[in-house]
Write an enzyme that holds these catalytic residues in place. Structure first.
Site, PDB file in Angstrom:
ATOM      1  N   LYS A 189       0.846  -1.188   0.000  1.00 20.06           N
ATOM      2  CA  LYS A 189       0.000   0.000   0.000  1.00 20.06           C
ATOM      3  C   LYS A 189       0.885   1.242   0.000  1.00 20.06           C
ATOM      4  O   LYS A 189       1.621   1.501   0.933  1.00 20.06           O
ATOM      5  CB  LYS A 189      -0.912  -0.018   1.239  1.00 20.06           C
ATOM      6  CG  LYS A 189      -2.163   0.840   1.126  1.00 20.06           C
ATOM      7  CD  LYS A 189      -1.934   2.353   1.068  1.00 20.06           C
ATOM      8  CE  LYS A 189      -1.306   2.885   2.327  1.00 20.06           C
ATOM      9  NZ  LYS A 189      -1.135   4.405   2.238  1.00 20.06           N
ATOM     10  N   GLU A 263       8.530   0.659  11.817  1.00 17.58           N
ATOM     11  CA  GLU A 263       9.683   1.550  11.742  1.00 17.58           C
ATOM     12  C   GLU A 263       9.129   2.956  11.773  1.00 17.58           C
ATOM     13  O   GLU A 263       8.539   3.430  10.796  1.00 17.58           O
ATOM     14  CB  GLU A 263      10.479   1.268  10.467  1.00 17.58           C
ATOM     15  CG  GLU A 263      11.909   1.801  10.522  1.00 17.58           C
ATOM     16  CD  GLU A 263      11.997   3.232  10.069  1.00 17.58           C
ATOM     17  OE1 GLU A 263      12.034   4.127  10.951  1.00 17.58           O
ATOM     18  OE2 GLU A 263      12.014   3.470   8.866  1.00 17.58           O
ATOM     19  N   CYS A 297      13.610   9.819   8.848  1.00 19.94           N
ATOM     20  CA  CYS A 297      13.319   9.518  10.248  1.00 19.94           C
ATOM     21  C   CYS A 297      14.583   9.380  11.083  1.00 19.94           C
ATOM     22  O   CYS A 297      14.574   9.644  12.290  1.00 19.94           O
ATOM     23  CB  CYS A 297      12.475   8.256  10.358  1.00 19.94           C
ATOM     24  SG  CYS A 297      13.209   6.819   9.544  1.00 19.94           S
ATOM     25  N   GLU A 396       9.670  15.533  16.090  1.00 19.19           N
ATOM     26  CA  GLU A 396      10.251  15.302  14.773  1.00 19.19           C
ATOM     27  C   GLU A 396       9.765  16.374  13.788  1.00 19.19           C
ATOM     28  O   GLU A 396       8.579  16.464  13.493  1.00 19.19           O
ATOM     29  CB  GLU A 396       9.857  13.910  14.278  1.00 19.19           C
ATOM     30  CG  GLU A 396      10.556  13.474  13.028  1.00 19.19           C
ATOM     31  CD  GLU A 396      10.270  12.024  12.664  1.00 19.19           C
ATOM     32  OE1 GLU A 396      11.173  11.367  12.156  1.00 19.19           O
ATOM     33  OE2 GLU A 396       9.134  11.571  12.899  1.00 19.19           O
TER      34      GLU A 396
END
Length: 497
Positions: A189, A263, A297, A396
């Site tokens: 996806k 993750e 990330c 973040e």
């Protein structure tokens, strides 16, 4: 060179109006399409079918049938490896398309994107090679009766692989390749912002003759993605994305005791010890933050240095990062391309504004470049004197923003590095390798690099704490796609004699 001068002789995504299900390109049941925007100039690159619930149901059904009744899980590992090697060759043939897609959809530099086809092929071949080297079965003497014991590692089943928009090809391949060699079937996806790489993977699977239903590919929004997670026919979800979305996936999979690899986000620290060369450290950190304009990330964005060296280090980082040139991802002169979307541009600006409001010192950058009024560009930005508890030090940002945090001494620097909900990546800058190893042992993160950004999928990649569950890459990345089965027999089967 401008974006319009590269790769536009034909559309790099060949079937954007379809989805790939059960080995064929089919018309989506949903008539909804999504605009895929070229992040360099904000034009519409192409439109992609936005899959609906019926499309996801069809894709999961195809993967389930292929696993339960199809040939793929019943082939030998060597037989599956041959399909994967053929698929690797097909990915290499599509290198030009992949090199066009990534800079437009995600803002990666074209010079990096030209390696995408080779990277994908190498990952497929690496896991294909595991057919001969991985210990799929292990003879272990039984301890509670019986005369012959086996530990057998079998495929986990139907995998839902959900990938983000920043590095979709590599992140997909580190899910698809180990799942395929293990004997799993998949629904891949993709995000609606950057679906191109997933569609190219489908093209390669089709050309390689992968059996129907083994790999199914579509792009969809969050609601339809959640249907993939909730579906009782899905045995495992492999997800790369935000920690917030990861929490939701873990909760849903927990209801059916499903398997997960997550993750997730990061706010990774680099500790610059007193013996480190500050200018060398600054150059290394500035160079790594250019990759994908900081939309990574594992970016090392929390730079922790002793207070006595803080000002000198801020000057060094400002000189190194502030000199990086922002521009079109296809231009040879660009060091940093655009952010992927308008929403991401606004997000980064919002965090910079919060940093200024909370008293952090802006050393360079902090806004969209004045000369670039089209495209989602943002200046390389450095904050100094950042409080470790502030928003810009803890959340973040996902953009080209570095924060320099002063610490009293080495012990406080380590404490600051660990004082976060995340634990994905980290680094230690020091001339003493033994000191680096000592500090590495105290940092709660999935990776610790020495004197550089060192995230290494060839060994294993993943996070501690809320940065994720499980590992991707290397032999370690196989484990998540396998179930261990104990077989105890009264005698030794002929094939093991």
């Amino acid at each position: 060179m401008t974006a319009s001068q590269v790769g536009r002789t034909e559309l790099s995504v060949r079937n954007p109006d379809s989805i790939f299900v059960n080995g064929a390109w089919v018309t989506a049941s949903s008539t909804t399409v999504a605009d895929v925007i070229d992040s360099n100039d904000e034009s519409v690159y192409y439109q992609v079918a936005s899959a609906g619930f019926a499309d996801m149901d069809q894709a999961v059904g195809a993967a389930r049938t292929a696993f339960d009744d199809g040939p793929w899980p019943r082939m030998t590992h060597a037989q599956r490896a041959e399909f994967m090697r053929a698929m690797a060759t097909e990915m290499e043939k599509r290198s030009a398309a992949l090199a066009d897609i990534w800079p437009r959809e995600s803002g990666a530099l074209y010079v990096e994107a030209t390696q995408q086809g080779a990277t994908a092929a190498n990952i497929l071949r690496y896991y294909a090679d595991q057919a001969a080297t991985y210990q799929w079965e292990e003879v272990i003497p039984p301890t509670r009766g019986g005369n012959f014991g086996l530990l057998v590692r079998e495929p986990v089943g139907v995998v839902g692989a959900i990938i983000p928009w920043n590095g979709p090809l590599m992140l997909a391949m580190y899910k698809v390749a180990p799942a395929l060699i293990s004997g799993c079937t998949l629904v891949l996806k993709a995000s609606l912002e950057a679906p191109g790489a997933a569609y190219v993977i489908a093209e390669a699977a089709e050309a390689a003759g992968l059996p129907p239903g083994v790999l199914n590919v579509l792009a969809a929004d969050r609601d339809v993605s959640e249907a993939l997670v909730r579906d009782p026919r899905t045995d495992k979800i492999a997800f790369t994305g935000s920690t917030a979305a990861g929490r939701r996936i873990a909760a849903l999979m927990g209801e059916k005791i499903g398997r997960v690899t997550l993750e997730l986000g990061g706010k990774s620290a680099a500790i610059i010890l007193d013996d480190a060369d500050l200018e060398s450290a600054a150059r290394s950190l500035a160079a790594s933050e250019c990759h994908l304009a900081g939309q990574v990330c594992a970016s090392l964005t929390r730079l922790i240095v002793t207070r006595s060296r803080h000002d000198e280090f801020v000057d060094a980082v400002t000189a190194a990062f502030g000199a990086k040139r922002v521009g079109n991802a296809f231009a040879e002169t660009s060091d940093i391309g655009p952010l992927a979307t308008r929403a991401q541009l606004d997000r980064v600006q919002g965090y910079v504004d919060q940093g200024l409001d909370r008293g952090a010192v802006l050393a360079t950058g902090g806004r969209r470049p004045k000369e670039l009024d089209k495209g989602y560009f943002f200046e390389p930005t450095v904050f100094g004197n950042v409080d470790n508890q502030s928003v810009i030090a803890q959340e973040e940002i996902f953009g080209p923003v570095l924060t320099v945090i002063p610490a009293k001494d080495e012990d406080e620097a380590i404490r600051f590095a660990n004082d976060t909900i995340y634990g994905l990546n980290s680094a230690v800058f020091t001339a003493d390798v033994d000191r680096a190893r000592h500090v590495a042992g105290q940092i709660r993160a999935g990776t610790v690099g020495h004197n550089s950004y060192r995230a290494d999928f060839g060994i294993a990649f993943g996070g501690f704490k809320q940065s994720g569950v499980g590992r991707e890459g290397g032999v370690e990345g196989l484990h998540a796609y396998l179930e261990a089965k104990t077989v105890v027999l009264d005698d030794i089967p002929e094939r093991y004699r």
